[in-house]
Design an enzyme around this catalytic site. Structure first.
Site, PDB file in Angstrom:
ATOM      1  N   GLU A  66      28.672  -7.971  14.205  1.00 40.69           N
ATOM      2  CA  GLU A  66      29.666  -7.987  15.334  1.00 40.69           C
ATOM      3  C   GLU A  66      30.350  -9.474  15.490  1.00 40.69           C
ATOM      4  OE1 GLU A  66      26.301  -5.476  17.129  1.00 40.69           O
ATOM      5  OE2 GLU A  66      26.671  -7.043  15.422  1.00 40.69           O
ATOM      6  N   CYS A  99      24.495 -10.361  20.137  1.00 41.85           N
ATOM      7  CA  CYS A  99      25.838  -9.837  19.665  1.00 41.85           C
ATOM      8  C   CYS A  99      26.415  -9.295  21.320  1.00 41.85           C
ATOM      9  CB  CYS A  99      25.748  -8.648  19.010  1.00 41.85           C
ATOM     10  SG  CYS A  99      25.051  -9.405  17.401  1.00 41.85           S
ATOM     11  N   TRP A 184      -5.803   6.646 -19.108  1.00 47.06           N
ATOM     12  CA  TRP A 184      -4.793   7.007 -18.021  1.00 47.06           C
ATOM     13  C   TRP A 184      -5.127   8.438 -17.354  1.00 47.06           C
ATOM     14  CZ3 TRP A 184      -1.351   3.372 -16.394  1.00 47.06           C
ATOM     15  CH2 TRP A 184      -1.010   2.408 -17.221  1.00 47.06           C
ATOM     16  N   ARG A 198       7.377   2.472  -6.888  1.00 44.86           N
ATOM     17  CA  ARG A 198       6.991   0.872  -6.816  1.00 44.86           C
ATOM     18  C   ARG A 198       8.361  -0.029  -6.510  1.00 44.86           C
ATOM     19  NH1 ARG A 198       2.854  -1.121 -11.264  1.00 44.86           N
ATOM     20  NH2 ARG A 198       0.953   0.017 -10.604  1.00 44.86           N
ATOM     21  N   ASP A 214      -9.397  -3.757 -12.612  1.00 39.12           N
ATOM     22  CA  ASP A 214      -8.277  -3.266 -13.696  1.00 39.12           C
ATOM     23  C   ASP A 214      -7.357  -4.325 -14.005  1.00 39.12           C
ATOM     24  OD1 ASP A 214      -9.295  -0.695 -13.308  1.00 39.12           O
ATOM     25  OD2 ASP A 214      -8.013  -0.078 -11.493  1.00 39.12           O
ATOM     26  N   LEU A 218       0.872  -5.347 -11.109  1.00 37.20           N
ATOM     27  CA  LEU A 218       1.651  -5.175  -9.714  1.00 37.20           C
ATOM     28  C   LEU A 218       3.159  -5.133  -9.748  1.00 37.20           C
ATOM     29  CD1 LEU A 218      -0.774  -6.328  -7.111  1.00 37.20           C
ATOM     30  CD2 LEU A 218      -0.686  -4.189  -8.267  1.00 37.20           C
ATOM     31  N   ARG A 221       8.016  -1.120 -13.661  1.00 37.00           N
ATOM     32  CA  ARG A 221       8.687  -1.229 -14.872  1.00 37.00           C
ATOM     33  C   ARG A 221       9.350  -0.086 -15.345  1.00 37.00           C
ATOM     34  NH1 ARG A 221       3.620  -3.052 -14.976  1.00 37.00           N
ATOM     35  NH2 ARG A 221       2.691  -1.342 -15.856  1.00 37.00           N
ATOM     36  N   GLU A 281      -1.627   1.100  -3.922  1.00 36.41           N
ATOM     37  CA  GLU A 281      -2.067   1.641  -5.211  1.00 36.41           C
ATOM     38  C   GLU A 281      -3.385   1.736  -4.940  1.00 36.41           C
ATOM     39  OE1 GLU A 281      -0.759   2.539  -8.122  1.00 36.41           O
ATOM     40  OE2 GLU A 281       1.482   1.823  -8.070  1.00 36.41           O
TER      41      GLU A 281
END
Length: 351
Positions: A66, A99, A184, A198, A214, A218, A221, A281
């Site tokens: 505004e 505003c 996997w 992600r 692991d 993070l 991709r 995750e």
């Protein structure tokens, strides 16, 4: 369409109001998707409905939509001017002033908005405008307005980020083999879907146990291994030290470390950083704790057609001592991803 309330007030001008609101939506989309503030657009028209100014919010610390629109006009507004805004004008002083007062000071005659502001501190703008003699038309094209800022609205109403818990598991509910290996369980199609999700999240979280076991990067991709344009902020829950050579320390964004001793407070602190959505995750300890505390809003279960057996279950203790305490979910969808299945579910009654 314009809501019943708005229709009664707008009368024959409803079509023009809808057109101006859709232009305001277009302007709002120019603003940043992420950050503490929502994307907001504003169109100011004269008494005949002609557009005389436009504005949008460019991010925290910049002029709200505004005020941005008003900055393109000099002096008092023409009599009968209308401000068409995608979100109810704010009613508080933060990095910028309210505003509502800016509109009142410039002599606005009417304000039309799509979505009510749910903020405890920023809401109430409509009442302030009406008290100053401004005609207010709420709830115009509300479904479209809410879709535009859905993630911000969810976080604002929750007072914390919207939490999505994701894990991959075998058909018998294991997230890893007995020796702890887990790469996997699912196939490449499922993994590509995870990385896309992600990239859509503001932040991605794991516990220190997952970091130590692991060493995850993070990142989000593409199929060819390159980083997606939008990267989630890495968030680490836990008190154990992270190795100095951990892959997450090379993330494009510096990681946020939280103790995890008070998950509700931790999530509130993330909201204060402008994080609206958190993609969790793992591992099982963190997800189980969030589930037990009632802090998970959405579950993504990637199920592979395999059996692992052993003690490495995808979920641990969630505070269910007997069958009548079970946490019931509503399954929204089941999607085939190569050989795997993705189950999207929500806590019953929360969706």
């Amino acid at each position: 369409m314009v809501s019943d309330t708005a229709e009664a007030t707008a009368g024959a001008g409803s079509a023009a109001i809808e057109a101006a609101m859709r232009q305001a939506f277009t302007l709002a989309r120019r603003g940043p998707k992420r950050g503490v503030n929502p994307r907001v657009g504003c169109v100011i028209t004269d008494a005949d409905g002609a557009v005389i100014a436009e504005g949008w919010h460019r991010g925290a610390g910049t002029a709200h939509a505004e005020v941005d629109a008003l900055s393109h006009l000099d002096g008092p507004l023409p009599a009968g001017s209308t401000a068409v805004v995608t979100l109810e004008p704010c009613n508080h002083t933060g990095r910028t002033g309210p505003c509502t007062q800016a509109l009142i000071n410039r002599g606005i005659s009417r304000v039309v908005y799509s979505v009510a502001d749910p903020g405890r501190h920023s809401g109430g703008g409509a009442e302030r405008l009406r008290a100053a003699g401004v005609d207010v038309i709420p709830n115009v094209l509300t479904a479209e307005g809410e879709a535009l800022i859905a993630d911000w609205l969810r976080a604002a109403r929750l007072g914390r980020p919207y939490v999505t818990a994701k894990w991959a598991q075998s058909l018998d509910g294991r997230s890893a083999a007995a020796d702890g290996s887990s790469q996997w369980i699912t196939g490449p199609v499922a993994r590509t879907d995870v990385h896309r999700r992600r990239g859509d999240a503001d932040a991605i979280a794991v516990g220190t146990g997952t970091v130590l076991a692991d060493d995850p990067a993070l990142t989000a991709r593409a199929e060819d291994g390159t980083l997606l344009p939008d990267q989630p902020i890495p968030v680490i829950f836990g008190t154990r030290a992270v190795p100095s050579n951990a892959r997450l320390l090379a993330h494009p964004h510096p990681p946020v470390f939280l103790s995890g001793t008070d998950l509700a407070a931790d999530l509130e602190s993330l909201a204060e950083r402008g994080i609206r959505s958190l993609f969790v995750e793992g591992g099982p300890t963190l997800i189980s704790a969030l589930t037990a505390a009632g802090l998970v809003d959405e579950y993504l279960l990637y199920v592979a057609p395999t059996l692992l057996g052993g003690p490495r279950t995808a979920l641990g203790n969630i505070g269910v001592g007997s069958i009548d305490e079970m946490r019931r979910l509503e399954i929204e969808s089941v999607e085939t991803l190569g050989d795997d299945r993705l189950i999207v579910a929500f806590p019953k009654g929360n969706h």
